[in-house]
Design an enzyme around this catalytic site. Structure first.
Site, PDB file in Angstrom:
ATOM      1  N   ASP A 198       9.920   7.649  -0.730  1.00 46.72           N
ATOM      2  CA  ASP A 198      10.912   6.032  -1.433  1.00 46.72           C
ATOM      3  C   ASP A 198       9.583   5.701  -0.109  1.00 46.72           C
ATOM      4  O   ASP A 198       8.254   5.616  -0.068  1.00 46.72           O
ATOM      5  CB  ASP A 198      12.010   6.300   0.102  1.00 46.72           C
ATOM      6  CG  ASP A 198      12.811   5.014  -0.552  1.00 46.72           C
ATOM      7  OD1 ASP A 198      12.091   4.580  -1.250  1.00 46.72           O
ATOM      8  OD2 ASP A 198      13.743   4.807  -0.320  1.00 46.72           O
TER       9      ASP A 198
HETATM   10  C1  BGC Z   1      14.543   1.957  -2.480  1.00 50.69           C
HETATM   11  C2  BGC Z   1      14.696   3.461  -3.646  1.00 50.69           C
HETATM   12  C3  BGC Z   1      13.605   2.919  -4.695  1.00 50.69           C
HETATM   13  C4  BGC Z   1      12.239   2.632  -4.780  1.00 50.69           C
HETATM   14  C5  BGC Z   1      11.684   2.236  -5.675  1.00 50.69           C
HETATM   15  C6  BGC Z   1      12.754   1.774  -2.205  1.00 50.69           C
HETATM   16  O1  BGC Z   1      13.234   0.589  -1.446  1.00 50.69           O
HETATM   17  O2  BGC Z   1      15.192   3.249  -1.045  1.00 50.69           O
HETATM   18  O3  BGC Z   1      16.144   3.448  -3.865  1.00 50.69           O
HETATM   19  O4  BGC Z   1      13.584   3.673  -6.165  1.00 50.69           O
HETATM   20  O5  BGC Z   1      12.602   1.321  -3.380  1.00 50.69           O
HETATM   21  O6  BGC Z   1      11.819   0.826  -5.796  1.00 50.69           O
END
Ligand code: BGC
Length: 740
Positions: free
Chosen positions: A281
């Site tokens: 993430d």
């Molecule tokens: C979120 C994810 C997301 C990623 C990319 C993160 O902050 O937890 O779900 O896919 O950002 O935008």
């Protein structure tokens, strides 16, 4: 790329293509033979473009990193023009010309926005959910995207957690079926088609069990709960062929999930045989430093890569430290090779080595967004996702002949919040149909009065008097209220689950001014809301979630009876925040409240609240009524190799045609580890014309009754199982069978 290498690469590639047809593994191997360690590491690096921002800003020099071969993928970069410019640098200005992968959070639509995922789950319509993700893939791929960070398959049982809105709710079985539907829709049956994209099962794993519902917070759970509740939707995604996974932000039993070998290598790769790649993430590898699990960013890179996180989203730690870690022997080069191989494999499957610009087509981009058929599907899905929570004296549907209706509330004319959180590139102005616009399809302007009344969050009551004045003049009052879209989703945890701001006060005032008038509350929100006061103040409550681009039109369809509501809750609505987490398939405890003596002392209860929720899992009303009768079981015993048929006759006994979600539950009465009081094991959504009856049959096998026991064996145990087919989880078992 020098001419020589370009030529070698082309020869290997072309030869490979002809000789090995679809043998992508061999193609990857040929390519990897040409790659330096640094180039392989480059494939594991992802940075953000500037078309959207989905995390803390981290300045990166994208073109430079691409040119140096230090970037394999980008997020938040799309549109044909944008991806073309970046892809050109990767293909034409790097030594090996390896194309970039473009990913984005296409969560419930790309341009055409569908209801939030929790809402779509309430449709219990797997075909519709698959259609929504198919349309999302059409629109996203037409803007140069290859990959979506969806589906979010985290089980969530705590409405304080804002991200409950992004998943399918609290139930393991239902969420697993829905996970498969999303994956099928995004990836289609052939990834090399230009309208299919990689799906990503996230967030692996346990993220939905954040302590106290606070985002990113600690997660502690036994392996039994992990395997029986939180892992199955991820396994379902693997079974459906999902190509990528995202590790999560949270720690799990003391080990951050972005550095967790047990979940990433032992379970995902070894047990499940997952062949795709895992992306971290957003900076979650680096965050292991703050978790207190890694000393510094070098250490974080070592832990993340060794644990099985193949790609570093936004963290820069692989780019900066992996080479030295390999040289020092702290990360085996074979592990980096494996990560790179998995990423390249996805690029081959997408056909990017055949044509890196295959998703880049201006004509397709212009023609694809907001196609009329996408919008009409969005309207249909929004209607099917809405849940009629309450309808006293059948106040709904409304008659189009009603002389005057007062529409009151901050969300009546809204075309901004209605899209919900994570609405990708859905236009928040000028595109979405507000409830106000929607009802104009059914009413003439002179039948409508409008007052905003108040804002969602501000405490300015100056609009109350106008709202009360028009409410008194109207025959019927429709309130459109709820949360702002930013109040759910990431980093949007709440400790108070009531309708926010002074909206509840306005509802109260309007009821006081109109003691006998029909009041309907249309609710937009991203989580279960505590409606304990409102159930007594209004006649009908229609939960439309954040219903998306066509949400206002769909809401009007329901208000005026063109669509008979059929959605059912996939999360429990509590009476108060103190009951949270609350979910239907809880354990019994040794001191459950006796049915015949609910106030008996020393039982597992509260002294200031009932145990029961306000609205149960599976609840949802229709304009018609359904009768369940003649439950039959093909046998009262089931052997390991046999099947058991359970059926019931469902009749539409009311005045409208309609859909009904028929639910099958079991209860394993005695287990070597205790089993939940109820478990959903099947459902069917059927359509019945008024007066019509249908026999609904479910087939069960011993396989459906399996669970992880205390030795973590996936097993089924002999004994008695209760069974029921019901319209919601609120029923008492009357039948059972023996598993021999
Ligand atoms: C979120 C994810 C997301 C990623 C990319 C993160 O902050 O937890 O779900 O896919 O950002 O935008």
């Amino acid at each position: 790329m020098t001419l020589k290498t370009k030529l070698t690469y082309s020869i290997i590639f072309v030869f490979g293509h002809v000789a090995l047809a679809q043998n992508y593994e061999a193609k990857v191997d040929s390519l990897m033979k040409l790659m330096t360690l640094q180039e392989k590491i480059g494939q594991t690096v992802m940075y953000s473009g500037s078309w959207d921002q989905t995390g803390p800003i981290v300045g990166t020099d994208n073109a430079k990193y691409i040119r140096e071969g230090n970037m394999g993928a980008m997020l938040n970069a799309f549109t044909v023009k944008g991806t073309y410019d970046l892809q050109k640098v990767a293909v034409e200005e790097t030594r090996l010309g390896i194309p970039l992968l473009f990913g984005y959070d296409v969560i419930h639509g790309h341009r055409t926005i569908f209801p939030i995922n929790l809402g779509m789950a309430a449709s219990w319509d797997l075909k519709m959910i698959e259609e929504s993700s198919r349309i999302s893939a059409e629109e996203a791929s037409a803007e140069g995207l290859h990959w979506t960070f969806s589906p979010m398959v985290d089980i969530a049982r705590d409405p304080r957690w804002g991200r409950i809105s992004e998943g399918s709710g609290e139930d393991v079985y239902l969420a697993s079926q829905i996970a498969k539907a999303y994956v099928k829709g995004y990836q289609g049956d052939d990834l090399s088609k230009h309208n299919t994209i990689l799906a990503c099962a996230k967030h692996f794993v346990g993220y939905g069990a954040a302590q106290a519902g606070r985002d990113y917070h600690t997660v502690n759970m036994g392996e039994g709960e992990l395997r029986n509740v939180y892992l199955p939707p991820f396994k379902a995604a693997v079974d459906a062929g999902v190509e990528t996974f995202m590790s999560a932000f949270n720690e799990l039993n003391g080990v951050p999930t972005s550095g967790n070998k047990f979940t990433l290598r032992d379970i995902l790769q070894e047990e499940w045989g997952f062949k795709g790649f895992v992306v971290s993430d957003y900076t979650s590898i680096n965050e292991m430093i703050l978790h207190g699990f890694a000393k510094d960013s070098t250490d974080a890179a070592r832990i993340g890569m060794n644990a099985g996180v193949d790609m570093d989203m936004m963290g820069s730690v692989y780019r900066k430290h992996l080479k030295e870690l390999v040289e020092e022997g702290k990360v085996d080069e074979a592990i980096v090779n494996d990560a790179c191989r998995r990423i390249l494999l996805a690029k081959f499957k997408l056909g990017l080595f055949d044509d890196p610009y295959r998703y880049i087509d201006e004509k397709r981009e212009a023609e694809t967004k907001y196609k009329p058929e996408f919008l009409s599907k969005a309207r249909e899905i929004a209607a099917a996702s809405s849940v009629l929570l309450q309808n006293k004296n059948n106040v709904l549907p409304l008659s189009k002949e009603t002389k005057s209706i007062a529409f009151i509330g901050p969300l009546v004319k809204d075309e901004y919040d209605i899209l919900g959180n994570w609405a990708a590139k859905g236009d928040r102005k000028g595109k979405a149909v507000s409830v106000f616009e929607g009802v104009l399809e059914y009413l003439k302007p002179n039948q409508i009065m409008y007052a905003k009344g108040c804002d969602i969050l501000k405490d300015d009551e100056s609009g109350f008097s106008e709202a009360i004045t028009i409410s008194k003049k109207a025959d019927v009052i429709v309130l459109v209220m709820g949360e702002g879209h930013h109040m759910s989703g990431e980093a949007a945890s709440r400790t108070n689950l009531k309708i926010p701001g002074i909206q509840p006060k306005l509802i109260q005032k309007i009821r006081e001014a109109n003691p006998d008038k029909k009041i309907i509350l249309v609710l937009m929100n991203g989580r279960p809301i505590n409606l304990s006061d409102e159930v007594n103040l209004v006649d009908a409550i229609l939960e439309v979630w954040f219903p998306g681009t066509m949400g206002g039109a769909a809401t009007a369809d329901i208000l005026f009876g063109a669509y008979n509501p059929s959605g059912k809750l996939t999360v429990t609505f509590p009476r108060n925040v103190g009951q949270v987490p609350i979910y239907y398939n809880m354990k019994n405890t040794g001191r459950p409240i006796p049915d015949n003596n609910p106030t008996e002392d020393y039982k597992s209860n509260y002294i200031d609240s009932p145990n029961s929720p306000l609205f149960v899992f599976g609840h949802g009303l229709s304009y018609t009524t359904f009768k369940y009768a003649d439950f039959t079981l093909s046998s009262h015993t089931l052997s390991f190799s046999d099947t058991l048929k359970a059926s019931v006759v469902v009749s539409n006994t009311g005045g409208f045609d309609g859909y009904e979600v028929v639910q099958l539950y079991i209860h394993d009465k005695v287990g070597s580890v205790t089993r939940p009081v109820k478990e959903l094991k099947g459902f069917q959504k059927i359509f019945l014309k008024k007066g019509e009856s249908k026999t609904v049959t479910f087939i069960l096998t011993a396989e459906d009754l399996k669970f992880y026991n205390s030795e973590m064996n996936y097993t089924v145990e002999h004994g008695e199982f209760e069974i029921a087919i019901a319209p919601s989880s609120d029923f008492k078992f009357k039948n059972s069978f023996i598993l021999e």
